[in-house]
Write an enzyme that holds these catalytic residues in place. Structure first.
Site, mmCIF file in Angstrom:
data_model
loop_
_atom_site.group_PDB
_atom_site.id
_atom_site.type_symbol
_atom_site.label_atom_id
_atom_site.label_comp_id
_atom_site.label_asym_id
_atom_site.label_seq_id
_atom_site.Cartn_x
_atom_site.Cartn_y
_atom_site.Cartn_z
ATOM 1 C CG HIS A 53 -2.379 -0.171 0.860
ATOM 2 N ND1 HIS A 53 -2.980 0.531 -0.165
ATOM 3 C CD2 HIS A 53 -3.331 -0.973 1.375
ATOM 4 C CE1 HIS A 53 -4.252 0.166 -0.239
ATOM 5 N NE2 HIS A 53 -4.491 -0.758 0.671
ATOM 6 C CG ASP B 87 -4.099 3.068 -3.429
ATOM 7 O OD1 ASP B 87 -3.700 2.817 -2.288
ATOM 8 O OD2 ASP B 87 -4.010 4.196 -3.953
#
Lengths: 81, 217
Positions: free
Chosen positions: B192, B196
Site C-alpha cells: 500500500h 492501491d
C-alpha cells in the site's frame, strides 16, 4: 536390460533429477509424489532423462504411468525390448 | 533456512502494509493450448503451465508500474529490468525464490530451460547469491499442493507477489449455462505504500489477459 537392471537405471535417473532424494529409501510400490513430493517439474525432467538416456519418448498423457518405480518398470520394459 | 525465512517474513509483516486481491480465471483454452503444444514438440521443449504464468506476470509488469521493483530507504523505484522469481519448495523443508533473469524478454522455450535449470540447482543447493537477490517480483505457485488460492507475503525490498492455486475442473457460468471449466485462482499481495487495490486489480487483470493468449507469449 532385465527388470532389476531397469529398476536400478530408473533410480539413478530419479536421483540425478532429484539429488535430494536418497535412492536407498525409495519404496517401489509408492508414488514418487507421495514419497518425496515429486512435482510437475520433476516429472518433466524425468521424461527428458528417459528420452536422453534410454531413448524412450513418453507422451505427456502417459506421465501418470511413471508415478512409481514399479509403474515405471511396467511401462518401460516392453518399450525397451 | 527456517531462521532466514522467519526474519524476512517478520520484517515484511512489520514494515509492509499488505493488501490482498484475488481473481478466478477460466484457463480452459490455455490448458488445451498447452496440451496441444506439448504433444507437438520434442520432450525437451515441453512447457509447464507455470512458465506461461511467469511470462504473463513479466509482461504485465512492463505495462503497469508499481509492482516490479524495490522499496528502499523510504522510496520505491520500478526496476528497469523485470526478473520474476519463482518460489521453489525444498524437499528437506524450506523455500527459496531465485530469479529467472530478464523474464519479459525471453521466448517461452528459453524461459522454460532457465526455469528447469533454476529449480534443479535450487534443490541441489547450488544457487548463486545474485539469483536470490535479483527478483523484482515473485510467483508462488501452490498448485501441486491442491489448494484453491494463496495469500502470499511480500519479500522485502520487493513490493508485490503473485500467488497461484491449483487448476481444477469446476462449475462455471458461460452464456447463462453452468458448464465444467478449468479454473485457476490468481492472487496478489501488494504494498500500500506504492499502489492501491484499483491498480492491483488492473495488474491481476493484465496477467489474466496475457495468460489467455498463450500463443502470443
Amino acid at each position: 536390460m532385465n527388470r532389476e537392471e531397469l529398476a536400478r537405471r530408473i533410480l539413478e535417473l530419479v536421483t540425478e533429477i532429484a539429488p535430494d532424494v536418497d535412492a536407498a529409501t525409495v519404496i517401489p510400490g509408492i508414488d514418487f509424489r507421495d514419497q518425496f513430493d515429486f512435482d510437475s517439474m520433476d516429472t518433466l525432467n524425468f521424461a527428458i532423462a528417459l528420452h536422453r538416456e534410454l531413448g524412450v519418448d513418453v507422451p505427456e498423457a502417459d506421465y501418470a504411468k511413471l508415478a512409481s518405480l514399479d509403474k515405471c518398470v511396467g511401462y518401460l520394459s516392453p518399450r525397451l525390448n | 533456512m527456517r531462521d532466514a525465512i522467519a526474519a524476512a517474513m517478520s520484517r515484511s509483516k512489520r514494515e509492509i502494509p499488505h493488501y490482498y486481491l484475488s481473481t478466478t480465471v477460466d484457463v480452459t483454452a490455455t490448458t488445451e493450448w498447452l496440451t496441444a503444444h506439448n504433444a507437438a514438440v520434442p520432450v525437451t521443449q515441453r512447457l509447464l503451465f507455470a512458465a506461461l504464468l511467469v511470462k504473463s506476470i513479466a509482461l504485465a509488469c512492463r505495462e503497469l508500474p508499481g509492482f516490479s521493483g524495490f522499496h528502499r530507504e523510504g522510496r520505491y523505484e520500478d526496476s528497469p529490468a523485470v526478473h520474476v522469481g519463482v518460489a521453489v519448495a525444498l524437499r528437506g523443508g524450506g523455500l527459496v525464490a531465485p530469479a529467472i533473469m530478464d523474464t519479459a524478454d525471453k521466448p517461452l522455450t528459453t524461459l522454460m530451460d532457465d526455469f528447469r535449470a533454476l529449480v534443479t540447482r535450487a534443490r541441489a543447493g547450488r544457487l548463486r547469491a545474485s539469483e536470490l537477490a535479483a527478483p523484482t517480483i515473485i510467483l508462488t505457485s501452490l498448485g501441486e499442493a491442491s489448494v484453491d488460492a494463496v495469500f502470499p507475503i511480500i519479500q522485502p525490498p520487493q513490493v508485490a507477489i503473485v500467488g497461484a492455486g491449483a487448476i481444477a475442473e469446476r462449475p462455471w457460468v458461460v452464456d447463462g449455462k453452468v458448464v465444467p471449466r478449468q479454473l485457476l485462482t490468481l492472487s496478489l499481495g501488494a504494498d500500500h505504500r506504492v499502489t492501491d487495490g484499483r491498480l492491483g486489480a488492473q495488474f491481476l487483470a493484465r496477467i489474466a489477459a496475457r495468460l489467455l493468449e498463450p500463443a502470443s507469449l
